[in-house]
Write a protein that holds these residues in place. Structure first.
Motif, PDB file in Angstrom:
ATOM      1  N   VAL A 132       0.870  -1.174   0.000  1.00 59.66           N
ATOM      2  CA  VAL A 132       0.000   0.000   0.000  1.00 59.66           C
ATOM      3  C   VAL A 132       0.907   1.225   0.000  1.00 59.66           C
ATOM      4  O   VAL A 132       1.627   1.472   0.971  1.00 59.66           O
ATOM      5  CB  VAL A 132      -0.930   0.015   1.230  1.00 59.66           C
ATOM      6  CG1 VAL A 132      -1.805   1.259   1.222  1.00 59.66           C
ATOM      7  CG2 VAL A 132      -1.791  -1.245   1.257  1.00 59.66           C
ATOM      8  N   LEU A 133       0.889   1.958  -1.106  1.00 55.50           N
ATOM      9  CA  LEU A 133       1.765   3.120  -1.237  1.00 55.50           C
ATOM     10  C   LEU A 133       1.089   4.351  -0.649  1.00 55.50           C
ATOM     11  O   LEU A 133      -0.143   4.504  -0.795  1.00 55.50           O
ATOM     12  CB  LEU A 133       2.081   3.370  -2.716  1.00 55.50           C
ATOM     13  CG  LEU A 133       3.264   2.590  -3.296  1.00 55.50           C
ATOM     14  CD1 LEU A 133       3.187   1.112  -2.994  1.00 55.50           C
ATOM     15  CD2 LEU A 133       3.395   2.829  -4.791  1.00 55.50           C
ATOM     16  N   MET A 134       1.879   5.181  -0.022  1.00 51.05           N
ATOM     17  CA  MET A 134       1.306   6.385   0.585  1.00 51.05           C
ATOM     18  C   MET A 134       2.381   7.455   0.694  1.00 51.05           C
ATOM     19  O   MET A 134       3.580   7.131   0.749  1.00 51.05           O
ATOM     20  CB  MET A 134       0.754   6.064   1.980  1.00 51.05           C
ATOM     21  CG  MET A 134       1.769   5.617   2.971  1.00 51.05           C
ATOM     22  SD  MET A 134       0.996   4.937   4.463  1.00 51.05           S
ATOM     23  CE  MET A 134       0.367   3.370   3.853  1.00 51.05           C
ATOM     24  N   PRO A 135       1.937   8.733   0.705  1.00 46.35           N
ATOM     25  CA  PRO A 135       2.939   9.796   0.875  1.00 46.35           C
ATOM     26  C   PRO A 135       3.546   9.715   2.261  1.00 46.35           C
ATOM     27  O   PRO A 135       2.955   9.149   3.178  1.00 46.35           O
ATOM     28  CB  PRO A 135       2.112  11.085   0.721  1.00 46.35           C
ATOM     29  CG  PRO A 135       0.701  10.686   0.971  1.00 46.35           C
ATOM     30  CD  PRO A 135       0.577   9.243   0.621  1.00 46.35           C
ATOM     31  N   ASN A 136       4.720  10.282   2.407  1.00 48.82           N
ATOM     32  CA  ASN A 136       5.386  10.325   3.715  1.00 48.82           C
ATOM     33  C   ASN A 136       6.083  11.677   3.831  1.00 48.82           C
ATOM     34  O   ASN A 136       7.029  11.917   3.104  1.00 48.82           O
ATOM     35  CB  ASN A 136       6.415   9.190   3.805  1.00 48.82           C
ATOM     36  CG  ASN A 136       6.912   8.977   5.221  1.00 48.82           C
ATOM     37  OD1 ASN A 136       6.227   9.285   6.179  1.00 48.82           O
ATOM     38  ND2 ASN A 136       8.123   8.441   5.350  1.00 48.82           N
ATOM     39  N   PRO A 137       5.604  12.599   4.682  1.00 50.78           N
ATOM     40  CA  PRO A 137       4.588  12.474   5.714  1.00 50.78           C
ATOM     41  C   PRO A 137       3.186  12.278   5.142  1.00 50.78           C
ATOM     42  O   PRO A 137       2.936  12.587   3.981  1.00 50.78           O
ATOM     43  CB  PRO A 137       4.678  13.802   6.474  1.00 50.78           C
ATOM     44  CG  PRO A 137       5.265  14.753   5.486  1.00 50.78           C
ATOM     45  CD  PRO A 137       6.183  13.954   4.633  1.00 50.78           C
ATOM     46  N   MET A 138       2.289  11.809   6.019  1.00 51.54           N
ATOM     47  CA  MET A 138       0.937  11.472   5.546  1.00 51.54           C
ATOM     48  C   MET A 138      -0.115  11.640   6.642  1.00 51.54           C
ATOM     49  O   MET A 138       0.215  11.708   7.837  1.00 51.54           O
ATOM     50  CB  MET A 138       0.929  10.033   5.038  1.00 51.54           C
ATOM     51  CG  MET A 138       0.674   8.918   6.041  1.00 51.54           C
ATOM     52  SD  MET A 138       1.930   8.695   7.316  1.00 51.54           S
ATOM     53  CE  MET A 138       3.130   7.655   6.522  1.00 51.54           C
ATOM     54  N   TYR A 139      -1.362  11.700   6.209  1.00 53.69           N
ATOM     55  CA  TYR A 139      -2.490  11.586   7.127  1.00 53.69           C
ATOM     56  C   TYR A 139      -2.438  10.148   7.638  1.00 53.69           C
ATOM     57  O   TYR A 139      -2.479   9.193   6.856  1.00 53.69           O
ATOM     58  CB  TYR A 139      -3.777  11.884   6.363  1.00 53.69           C
ATOM     59  CG  TYR A 139      -5.036  11.858   7.194  1.00 53.69           C
ATOM     60  CD1 TYR A 139      -5.122  12.552   8.392  1.00 53.69           C
ATOM     61  CD2 TYR A 139      -6.153  11.158   6.761  1.00 53.69           C
ATOM     62  CE1 TYR A 139      -6.283  12.541   9.143  1.00 53.69           C
ATOM     63  CE2 TYR A 139      -7.330  11.147   7.502  1.00 53.69           C
ATOM     64  CZ  TYR A 139      -7.380  11.837   8.701  1.00 53.69           C
ATOM     65  OH  TYR A 139      -8.527  11.817   9.442  1.00 53.69           O
ATOM     66  N   GLN A 140      -2.319  10.020   8.943  1.00 53.20           N
ATOM     67  CA  GLN A 140      -1.922   8.737   9.535  1.00 53.20           C
ATOM     68  C   GLN A 140      -2.916   7.597   9.312  1.00 53.20           C
ATOM     69  O   GLN A 140      -2.589   6.428   9.498  1.00 53.20           O
ATOM     70  CB  GLN A 140      -1.719   8.920  11.039  1.00 53.20           C
ATOM     71  CG  GLN A 140      -0.605   9.881  11.369  1.00 53.20           C
ATOM     72  CD  GLN A 140       0.761   9.292  11.133  1.00 53.20           C
ATOM     73  OE1 GLN A 140       1.129   8.318  11.764  1.00 53.20           O
ATOM     74  NE2 GLN A 140       1.508   9.867  10.208  1.00 53.20           N
ATOM     75  N   ILE A 141      -4.113   7.935   8.912  1.00 54.88           N
ATOM     76  CA  ILE A 141      -5.132   6.909   8.699  1.00 54.88           C
ATOM     77  C   ILE A 141      -4.707   5.931   7.598  1.00 54.88           C
ATOM     78  O   ILE A 141      -5.008   4.735   7.671  1.00 54.88           O
ATOM     79  CB  ILE A 141      -6.483   7.575   8.340  1.00 54.88           C
ATOM     80  CG1 ILE A 141      -6.918   8.520   9.467  1.00 54.88           C
ATOM     81  CG2 ILE A 141      -7.557   6.552   8.011  1.00 54.88           C
ATOM     82  CD1 ILE A 141      -7.016   7.892  10.842  1.00 54.88           C
ATOM     83  N   TYR A 142      -3.975   6.430   6.580  1.00 52.86           N
ATOM     84  CA  TYR A 142      -3.551   5.526   5.496  1.00 52.86           C
ATOM     85  C   TYR A 142      -2.679   4.397   6.062  1.00 52.86           C
ATOM     86  O   TYR A 142      -2.788   3.247   5.647  1.00 52.86           O
ATOM     87  CB  TYR A 142      -2.738   6.257   4.413  1.00 52.86           C
ATOM     88  CG  TYR A 142      -3.252   7.600   3.958  1.00 52.86           C
ATOM     89  CD1 TYR A 142      -4.611   7.890   3.892  1.00 52.86           C
ATOM     90  CD2 TYR A 142      -2.353   8.605   3.577  1.00 52.86           C
ATOM     91  CE1 TYR A 142      -5.053   9.133   3.472  1.00 52.86           C
ATOM     92  CE2 TYR A 142      -2.796   9.842   3.149  1.00 52.86           C
ATOM     93  CZ  TYR A 142      -4.146  10.102   3.110  1.00 52.86           C
ATOM     94  OH  TYR A 142      -4.573  11.343   2.696  1.00 52.86           O
TER      95      TYR A 142
END
Ligand SMILES: Cc1ncc(COP(=O)(O)O)c(C=O)c1O
Length: 397
Positions: free
Chosen positions: A128-138
């Motif tokens: 599961v790819l996600m930005p970093n920093p991110m909205y922590q829910i991802y």
């Protein structure tokens, strides 16, 4: 059975404390300067006056509290959402019955979607790819759904765009889902059409889904952000295949306590998500759905809010200096030591802000790209934003 329970525990154990819990722990035992009024710039909670239609619509819909609401949303709400999406993104058609759902706030939907879309058995390793920093829910969603998070670094040298080039082919091959957040919390980056187009190309090539969190779409400094569905349609992808967007009334309409948002896109993904939601049941009460329909149908209050956010951003940066972010109402400021700065801001200036490292994860190279930044939310209007800038400038660590 016992093995399954143990693996659930391991998944939960990989989740750290939520950023606001960490902040509470960091500041516990610290005393805020009592000579100045406190400023809470920690949470992204808009504190603007209630739009005028809220009270009237609730009053006219009170009977709805005596009925169970359906989780998919009333037909009137789903139609109001579809109409808004068509107007806002110039879509020729989005079908309220098959391509739109109501969310009980997007937080729950962003979390639950991973559980509907990730099949831990379908790929060798469902990344599961996600930005970093991110909205922590991802991150919470990926871990609890049996996925493996992969962090796309968002750094100043790439304009804070989540770096798609940082991903190796074997990771793409096993990617199940990619979260994108535009405008971004916390960096203020906005995806352009080319970014979304590239992501769509990769999604087709490597067979994954895209969930685009567009909660801050109506809060921007200059150019109105494009959305994933808009780019998909411009590429002739009118069925929005592989795409879901989420948006919220919490930010656009300054109604975070109402818990209402939207989910829209690929009808097959909507069908799967509807099935999961028919069991989990995150429904918004009917009178609040009536307010939500009114809120998606009105742009006057949104324009008024935008004006206040723009004035707040200008007031802040006129004093603090630096570049105004493209989108969202957050400022993401480099500091020497983010935790020490947050403590000093609280003690010396009675200001609550979040250390950036709490909003990011340590990547595979041991780097936390939020370290050395703080996030402050400009949610109390221009005067408070100016005062916040003065106080942050005065912080000494
Ligand atoms: C990036 C982002 N997405 C989603 C949400 C969730 O908002 P809500 O659940 O109020 O719709 C937030 C709230 O702060 C957010 O910052």
């Amino acid at each position: 059975m016992r093995e399954a329970a143990q693996s659930d525990q391991v998944r939960l154990a990989r989740l750290g404390a939520y950023p606001f819990e960490r902040l509470k722990a960091l500041l516990s035992g610290c005393t805020a300067n009592a000579d100045v009024a406190p400023i809470d710039a920690g949470a992204g909670e808009p504190r603007l006056p209630l739009p005028a239609f809220v009270a009237d619509t609730i009053a006219a819909s009170l009977n709805g509290f005596s009925k169970y609401p359906s989780t998919i949303g009333s037909p009137a709400l789903r139609q109001a959402i579809a109409d808004w999406l068509q107007r806002r993104y110039g879509l020729t058609h989005i079908d309220a019955a098959t391509q739109v759902l109501s969310a009980n706030g997007t937080r729950e939907a962003l979390f639950a979607i991973a559980h509907a879309l990730i099949n831990p058995e379908a790929k060798k390793k469902p990344y599961v790819l996600m930005p970093n920093p991110m909205y922590q829910i991802y991150l919470g969603a990926a871990l609890t759904a049996g996925g493996e998070p992969v962090f796309l670094p968002c750094t100043a040298d790439h304009g804070f765009a989540p770096d798609l080039d940082a991903v190796e082919a074997p990771v793409w091959e096993n990617t199940a889902l990619t979260y994108v957040c535009s405008p971004s919390n916390p960096t203020g980056w906005i995806a352009d059409s080319d970014y979304f187009a590239r992501l769509l190309e990769l999604a087709d090539k490597y067979d994954f889904y895209i969930v685009s969190d567009e909660c801050y779409s109506e809060i921007y400094w200059q150019d109105k952000p494009v959305g994933l569905l808009q780019v998909a349609a411009s590429l002739g992808r009118h069925d929005f295949s592989r795409c879901l967007v989420m948006n919220s009334l919490s930010k656009r309409s300054a109604l975070p306590g109402m818990r209402s948002g939207l989910i829209a896109g690929d009808a097959e993904l909507i069908r799967r998500f509807t099935k999961l939601r028919s069991y989990t049941g995150p429904a918004t009460p009917l009178p609040l759905q009536a307010v939500a329909a009114a809120a998606w149908s009105d742009e006057t209050h949104v324009q008024q809010h935008l004006e206040i956010y723009r004035q707040s951003l200008k007031a802040f940066f006129d004093i603090y200096g630096g570049e105004i972010p493209a989108g969202s109402f957050f400022v993401w400021l480099p500091v020497e030591d983010d935790e020490a700065f947050a403590v000093a801001a609280f003690k010396q200036q009675a200001v609550t802000i979040l250390p950036g490292s709490y909003l990011a994860a340590e990547d595979q190279h041991g780097v936390n790209p939020g370290r050395g930044y703080i996030r402050a939310a400009l949610v109390d209007g221009p005067d408070c934003a100016a005062e916040l800038a003065r106080r942050l400038r005065a912080v000494r660590i």
